[in-house]
Write an enzyme that holds these catalytic residues in place. Structure first.
Site, PDB file in Angstrom:
ATOM      1  N   GLN A 121     -43.021 -10.112 -30.363  1.00 32.59           N
ATOM      2  CA  GLN A 121     -44.428 -10.345 -30.681  1.00 32.59           C
ATOM      3  C   GLN A 121     -44.517 -11.015 -32.046  1.00 32.59           C
ATOM      4  O   GLN A 121     -44.275 -10.377 -33.071  1.00 32.59           O
ATOM      5  CB  GLN A 121     -45.116  -8.983 -30.691  1.00 32.59           C
ATOM      6  CG  GLN A 121     -46.562  -8.977 -31.062  1.00 32.59           C
ATOM      7  CD  GLN A 121     -47.068  -7.538 -31.189  1.00 32.59           C
ATOM      8  OE1 GLN A 121     -46.506  -6.605 -30.620  1.00 32.59           O
ATOM      9  NE2 GLN A 121     -48.116  -7.350 -31.944  1.00 32.59           N
ATOM     10  N   GLY A 122     -44.839 -12.304 -32.066  1.00 33.90           N
ATOM     11  CA  GLY A 122     -44.855 -13.068 -33.322  1.00 33.90           C
ATOM     12  C   GLY A 122     -46.261 -13.200 -33.871  1.00 33.90           C
ATOM     13  O   GLY A 122     -46.932 -14.223 -33.636  1.00 33.90           O
ATOM     14  N   SER A 124     -47.252 -11.418 -37.395  1.00 38.32           N
ATOM     15  CA  SER A 124     -47.249 -11.374 -38.862  1.00 38.32           C
ATOM     16  C   SER A 124     -46.503 -12.563 -39.462  1.00 38.32           C
ATOM     17  O   SER A 124     -45.524 -13.052 -38.888  1.00 38.32           O
ATOM     18  CB  SER A 124     -46.571 -10.090 -39.344  1.00 38.32           C
ATOM     19  OG  SER A 124     -47.189  -8.971 -38.785  1.00 38.32           O
ATOM     20  N   SER A 156     -40.156  -7.765 -34.494  1.00 38.44           N
ATOM     21  CA  SER A 156     -39.212  -6.779 -33.967  1.00 38.44           C
ATOM     22  C   SER A 156     -38.399  -7.362 -32.821  1.00 38.44           C
ATOM     23  O   SER A 156     -38.963  -8.002 -31.917  1.00 38.44           O
ATOM     24  CB  SER A 156     -39.957  -5.539 -33.463  1.00 38.44           C
ATOM     25  OG  SER A 156     -40.555  -4.860 -34.537  1.00 38.44           O
ATOM     26  N   GLU A 239     -50.882  -1.582 -27.955  1.00 42.91           N
ATOM     27  CA  GLU A 239     -49.859  -1.187 -28.928  1.00 42.91           C
ATOM     28  C   GLU A 239     -50.241   0.126 -29.607  1.00 42.91           C
ATOM     29  O   GLU A 239     -49.380   0.883 -30.054  1.00 42.91           O
ATOM     30  CB  GLU A 239     -49.698  -2.298 -29.975  1.00 42.91           C
ATOM     31  CG  GLU A 239     -48.554  -2.051 -30.944  1.00 42.91           C
ATOM     32  CD  GLU A 239     -48.366  -3.191 -31.945  1.00 42.91           C
ATOM     33  OE1 GLU A 239     -49.339  -3.905 -32.237  1.00 42.91           O
ATOM     34  OE2 GLU A 239     -47.239  -3.355 -32.433  1.00 42.91           O
ATOM     35  N   GLU A 358     -54.197   2.190 -43.703  1.00 44.03           N
ATOM     36  CA  GLU A 358     -55.441   1.830 -44.405  1.00 44.03           C
ATOM     37  C   GLU A 358     -56.316   0.942 -43.509  1.00 44.03           C
ATOM     38  O   GLU A 358     -57.539   1.112 -43.443  1.00 44.03           O
ATOM     39  CB  GLU A 358     -55.125   1.085 -45.719  1.00 44.03           C
ATOM     40  CG  GLU A 358     -54.489   1.942 -46.798  1.00 44.03           C
ATOM     41  CD  GLU A 358     -53.003   2.191 -46.566  1.00 44.03           C
ATOM     42  OE1 GLU A 358     -52.394   1.517 -45.701  1.00 44.03           O
ATOM     43  OE2 GLU A 358     -52.429   3.067 -47.246  1.00 44.03           O
TER      44      GLU A 358
END
Ligand SMILES: Cc1cc2nc3c(=O)[nH]c(=O)nc-3n(C[C@H](O)[C@H](O)[C@H](O)COP(=O)(O)OP(=O)(O)OC[C@H]3O[C@@H](n4cnc5c(N)ncnc54)[C@H](O)[C@@H]3O)c2cc1C
Length: 375
Positions: A121-122, A124, A156, A239, A358
């Site tokens: 999963q690209g 970030s 990942s 997710e 956060e």
């Protein structure tokens, strides 16, 4: 098949095939965990279990998503798969089913379910994690397709992956989330370079991925041009919800292992009580979410609550490990101890991956409780 029958049939099959499903050697490295995951998925796919809960149009055998949730729980409870890497299927397959062309989804999803392929999963990038809408990896139209140039990070399992669900910018930056498109990219394409990064728990769990003028055919677009943000918003609830259910089984098992391992040492009963309570709260919430999905409800920002609860439960379990097995966690003296240490260290990332704590709390405050300003 209904859930009670599925559970009974699966449990019987797992008992009968325990020797085939067991790891060929003790599991330590990420390579070994990945090989074990592929083996278990292959066996479970061939026996049909990995296909239940998925639609027939992508090679599934239909039935409620609760069936596949129970499969994850059973495999994790028996320590047959590592829960984090198992989650990828539950995160990425629904995205393909919802947003790829029917032919692409039908061709690709069985490869993921059967363990033949790993996907990544690209999302970030070095400059954008929480602020995902500012992503800069760019795709420009080129004849009947796209050419992608840019960089992703923290991707990942990219070093194992054959495909990537990739978010790229196809519109100007000032239109933020409206200028994003989702592509399904072959990781073997010329121009892709993958550089693994070792985490503090000692495994190269994620990677930097570089794209240098990489050709992607038009048919590999997920959804429509400029609608990548809604693809991402559909993926993230998976997710943060159904991909987490089997974590409860894993944490429960490790808590049991801990209690056994510290038999003659004292654990603080208050800390144990609080940990059990956090685990129960996560389990109850995750169960309700799995049932909402099974009832056909669309998941959304409320799954941020699941994410906060699982991260809290995971860190509480491993805080207890640190308290009860301090020397194992701190000194890493032998293989059995290093598993505790590695899991303890990785649990620190639970409040980061899949969106930080956060950010989840911001979503809960602003979108669920209507507090404050959304800008
Ligand atoms: C083990 C692991 C696996 C991962 N796997 C993947 C993957 O497969 N694919 C992928 O795309 N990404 C992956 N990530 C990346 C992950 O999604 C990001 O790390 C995460 O979204 C945070 O982004 P960042 O690291 O850029 O931190 P930043 O966004 O720079 O945040 C830094 C700190 O600032 C805080 N912060 C930022 N904005 C706000 C705000 N508005 N209000 C309050 N606090 C704020 C954050 O909470 C955090 O504490 C993975 C991360 C980890 C740790």
């Amino acid at each position: 098949m209904e859930l009670p029958e599925f559970r009974a049939t699966l449990d019987r099959w797992l008992d009968e095939h325990a020797a085939d499903l067991a790891p060929d050697r003790s599991l330590g490295t990420l390579d070994e965990h990945m090989a074990q995951l592929a083996k278990v998925k292959r066996l479970a796919y061939d026996a049909g279990f990995m296909r239940f809960g998925w639609p027939e149009r992508v090679g599934g055998l239909g039935g409620s998503p609760l069936l596949r949730a129970y499969l994850g729980e059973a495999l994790t409870a028996r320590d047959l798969v590592e829960p984090g890497i198992y989650s990828m299927t539950e995160t990425l397959a629904p995205t393909m089913i919802d947003h790829a062309s029917p032919a692409l989804a039908a061709a690709m999803v069985p490869r993921l379910l059967s363990g033949d392929e790993t996907w990544c999963q690209g999302f970030s990038e070095p400059g954008t994690g929480s602020n995902l809408a500012a992503l800069a990896c760019r795709a420009v139209e080129d004849g009947d397709g796209w050419r992608v140039t840019g960089q992703k990070v923290w991707t990942s399992l990219a070093q194992y992956a054959q495909r990537c669900v990739l978010l790229v910018r196809t519109g100007p930056l000032d239109v933020a989330h409206r200028g994003i498109t989702a592509l399904f990219v072959d990781m073997e394409s010329p121009g892709i370079a993958v550089r693994p990064i070792e985490t503090m728990h000692g495994a190269p769990e994620f990677c930097e991925v570089f794209f240098d003028d990489v050709a992607v055919p038009a048919g590999r677009m997920l959804g429509h041009e400029g609608q990548g943000w809604s693809v991402a918003m559909d993926l993230l609830p998976y997710e943060r919800s159904t991909a987490l259910w089997h974590k409860a089984a894993y944490l429960q098992r490790r808590l049991g292992d801990l209690v056994e391992a510290v038999a003659d040492h004292a654990l603080d009963p208050v800390q144990v009580g609080e940990t059990v309570q956090l685990l129960a709260a996560f389990r109850a919430r995750s169960r309700a979410t799995a049932h909402r999905l099974a009832a056909g409800e669309r998941l959304g920002p409320e799954t941020s609550v699941d994410k906060v609860l699982v991260a809290r439960a995971e860190q509480a379990v491993f805080d207890l490990v640190e308290a009860g097995l301090a020397s194992d966690v701190l000194l890493e003296e032998d293989a059995a101890a290093s598993r505790w240490r590695s899991e303890y260290l990785f649990s620190r990332a639970a409040t980061i991956y899949g969106g930080t704590e956060e950010i989840q709390r911001n979503i809960i405050a602003r979108r669920l409780l209507d507090l404050g300003d959304d800008r």
